[in-house]
Scaffold this motif. Structure first.
Motif, PDB file in Angstrom:
ATOM      1  N   ALA A  28       0.817  -1.210   0.000  1.00 54.50           N
ATOM      2  CA  ALA A  28       0.000   0.000   0.000  1.00 54.50           C
ATOM      3  C   ALA A  28       0.853   1.263   0.000  1.00 54.50           C
ATOM      4  O   ALA A  28       0.813   2.048  -0.950  1.00 54.50           O
ATOM      5  CB  ALA A  28      -0.947   0.003   1.203  1.00 54.50           C
ATOM      6  N   VAL A  29       1.634   1.452   1.039  1.00 57.98           N
ATOM      7  CA  VAL A  29       2.372   2.712   1.199  1.00 57.98           C
ATOM      8  C   VAL A  29       3.363   2.909   0.057  1.00 57.98           C
ATOM      9  O   VAL A  29       3.405   3.974  -0.560  1.00 57.98           O
ATOM     10  CB  VAL A  29       3.081   2.757   2.571  1.00 57.98           C
ATOM     11  N   ILE A  30       4.140   1.865  -0.243  1.00 58.63           N
ATOM     12  CA  ILE A  30       5.131   1.960  -1.324  1.00 58.63           C
ATOM     13  C   ILE A  30       4.506   1.561  -2.662  1.00 58.63           C
ATOM     14  O   ILE A  30       4.649   2.268  -3.655  1.00 58.63           O
ATOM     15  CB  ILE A  30       6.370   1.092  -1.006  1.00 58.63           C
ATOM     16  N   GLY A  31       3.789   0.448  -2.677  1.00 50.29           N
ATOM     17  CA  GLY A  31       3.218  -0.068  -3.928  1.00 50.29           C
ATOM     18  C   GLY A  31       2.255   0.893  -4.602  1.00 50.29           C
ATOM     19  O   GLY A  31       2.237   1.006  -5.828  1.00 50.29           O
ATOM     20  N   LEU A  32       1.442   1.587  -3.807  1.00 50.09           N
ATOM     21  CA  LEU A  32       0.503   2.569  -4.358  1.00 50.09           C
ATOM     22  C   LEU A  32       1.083   3.984  -4.331  1.00 50.09           C
ATOM     23  O   LEU A  32       0.413   4.928  -4.691  1.00 50.09           O
ATOM     24  CB  LEU A  32      -0.814   2.539  -3.568  1.00 50.09           C
ATOM     25  N   ASN A  33       2.317   4.086  -3.865  1.00 49.56           N
ATOM     26  CA  ASN A  33       3.026   5.364  -3.771  1.00 49.56           C
ATOM     27  C   ASN A  33       2.274   6.374  -2.899  1.00 49.56           C
ATOM     28  O   ASN A  33       2.235   7.563  -3.184  1.00 49.56           O
ATOM     29  CB  ASN A  33       3.310   5.948  -5.156  1.00 49.56           C
ATOM     30  N   LEU A  34       1.664   5.867  -1.803  1.00 49.83           N
ATOM     31  CA  LEU A  34       0.937   6.754  -0.894  1.00 49.83           C
ATOM     32  C   LEU A  34       1.903   7.682  -0.157  1.00 49.83           C
ATOM     33  O   LEU A  34       1.531   8.774   0.246  1.00 49.83           O
ATOM     34  CB  LEU A  34       0.103   5.941   0.101  1.00 49.83           C
ATOM     35  N   CYS A  35       3.136   7.216   0.024  1.00 52.72           N
ATOM     36  CA  CYS A  35       4.180   8.080   0.571  1.00 52.72           C
ATOM     37  C   CYS A  35       5.392   7.954  -0.349  1.00 52.72           C
ATOM     38  O   CYS A  35       6.090   6.936  -0.315  1.00 52.72           O
ATOM     39  CB  CYS A  35       4.562   7.694   1.995  1.00 52.72           C
ATOM     40  N   PRO A  36       5.643   8.952  -1.174  1.00 61.23           N
ATOM     41  CA  PRO A  36       6.741   8.859  -2.132  1.00 61.23           C
ATOM     42  C   PRO A  36       8.122   8.799  -1.479  1.00 61.23           C
ATOM     43  O   PRO A  36       9.108   8.527  -2.152  1.00 61.23           O
ATOM     44  CB  PRO A  36       6.596  10.122  -2.983  1.00 61.23           C
ATOM     45  N   PHE A  37       8.197   9.009  -0.169  1.00 58.64           N
ATOM     46  CA  PHE A  37       9.485   9.032   0.523  1.00 58.64           C
ATOM     47  C   PHE A  37       9.809   7.707   1.211  1.00 58.64           C
ATOM     48  O   PHE A  37      10.915   7.517   1.689  1.00 58.64           O
ATOM     49  CB  PHE A  37       9.508  10.166   1.551  1.00 58.64           C
ATOM     50  N   ALA A  38       8.841   6.790   1.287  1.00 60.33           N
ATOM     51  CA  ALA A  38       9.017   5.559   2.062  1.00 60.33           C
ATOM     52  C   ALA A  38       9.922   4.533   1.376  1.00 60.33           C
ATOM     53  O   ALA A  38      10.619   3.775   2.056  1.00 60.33           O
ATOM     54  CB  ALA A  38       7.657   4.927   2.357  1.00 60.33           C
ATOM     55  N   LYS A  39       9.907   4.498   0.060  1.00 61.13           N
ATOM     56  CA  LYS A  39      10.621   3.438  -0.652  1.00 61.13           C
ATOM     57  C   LYS A  39      12.111   3.403  -0.329  1.00 61.13           C
ATOM     58  O   LYS A  39      12.656   2.342  -0.019  1.00 61.13           O
ATOM     59  CB  LYS A  39      10.403   3.565  -2.163  1.00 61.13           C
ATOM     60  N   SER A  40      12.777   4.535  -0.395  1.00 61.60           N
ATOM     61  CA  SER A  40      14.227   4.519  -0.186  1.00 61.60           C
ATOM     62  C   SER A  40      14.580   4.109   1.247  1.00 61.60           C
ATOM     63  O   SER A  40      15.553   3.393   1.466  1.00 61.60           O
ATOM     64  CB  SER A  40      14.854   5.869  -0.534  1.00 61.60           C
ATOM     65  N   VAL A  41      13.787   4.536   2.226  1.00 63.69           N
ATOM     66  CA  VAL A  41      14.049   4.151   3.620  1.00 63.69           C
ATOM     67  C   VAL A  41      13.885   2.644   3.778  1.00 63.69           C
ATOM     68  O   VAL A  41      14.697   1.975   4.424  1.00 63.69           O
ATOM     69  CB  VAL A  41      13.098   4.916   4.584  1.00 63.69           C
TER      70      VAL A  41
END
Length: 193
Positions: A28-41
């Motif tokens: 959800a958060v990363i897969g749907l890009n709900l938070c564009p900053f979560a992926k790198s962390v």
């Protein structure tokens, strides 16, 4: 990624709770890009997961104080953010929402204002003025009540790379409306209701 902080005699399966939370984060958060900053962390494994055994708001507040100080002392290149997952307390969203005032007061009491902040996620999250099953609420719906401890410097760095951070919320609503409840469920994400 750290191991859950749970005693071996726990009545809950901390590893399962962490796995479900991580699945939600990835889908959800990363897969749907709900938070564009979560992926790198997440990809760089700088997110700490803590599954709490607290079963009262008071115990959770003590653990929150400990985790805030631990995050403040940690090297940001090792731990940039913490998810404090608390499945045994504040299951009712209104109680959870009331607790957020105490959580913010704790940040101030510990003199961490301007350094750390807390974001909130809950299985029954509901924005003011929305219906319970409004899909927009799912932008903040997690498998378990969760407090997300964030460094202000990380937020500032992330927002510098994005032209219009105010559009994140609107984009999330559009994404979720296109997806719908069936699409959410099709991703394997829980809907508690």
């Amino acid at each position: 990624m750290s191991e859950p902080q749970i005693p071996p005699t726990s009545p809950i399966d901390a590893a399962q709770i962490q796995a479900e939370t991580q699945f939600w984060l990835e889908k959800a958060v990363i897969g749907l890009n709900l938070c564009p900053f979560a992926k790198s962390v997440h990809v760089n494994q700088r997110m700490r997961y803590v599954v709490s055994m607290a079963d009262t708001p008071e115990a959770l507040l003590k653990e929150l104080a400990h985790e805030l100080m631990a995050l403040m002392r940690a090297d940001p290149d090792e731990i940039e953010t913490t998810l404090l997952i608390h499945p045994l307390v504040l299951d009712d969203f209104l109680d959870f929402n009331d607790f957020l005032g105490a959580a913010d007061a704790l940040v101030e009491e510990l003199k961490l204002e301007g350094d750390l902040q807390i974001a909130s996620f809950h299985p029954d999250y509901q924005f003011a003025g929305t219906a319970l099953d409004d899909i927009s609420n799912f932008s903040n719906r997690s498998p378990y009540p969760t407090l997300h401890l964030l460094r202000e410097t990380s937020i500032e760095r992330a927002t510098e790379t994005m032209a219009d951070t105010d559009s994140i919320f609107e984009t999330n609503i559009e994404t979720l409306e296109k997806l719908g409840l069936e699409g959410w469920s099709a991703l394997g994400l829980k809907t508690r209701r």
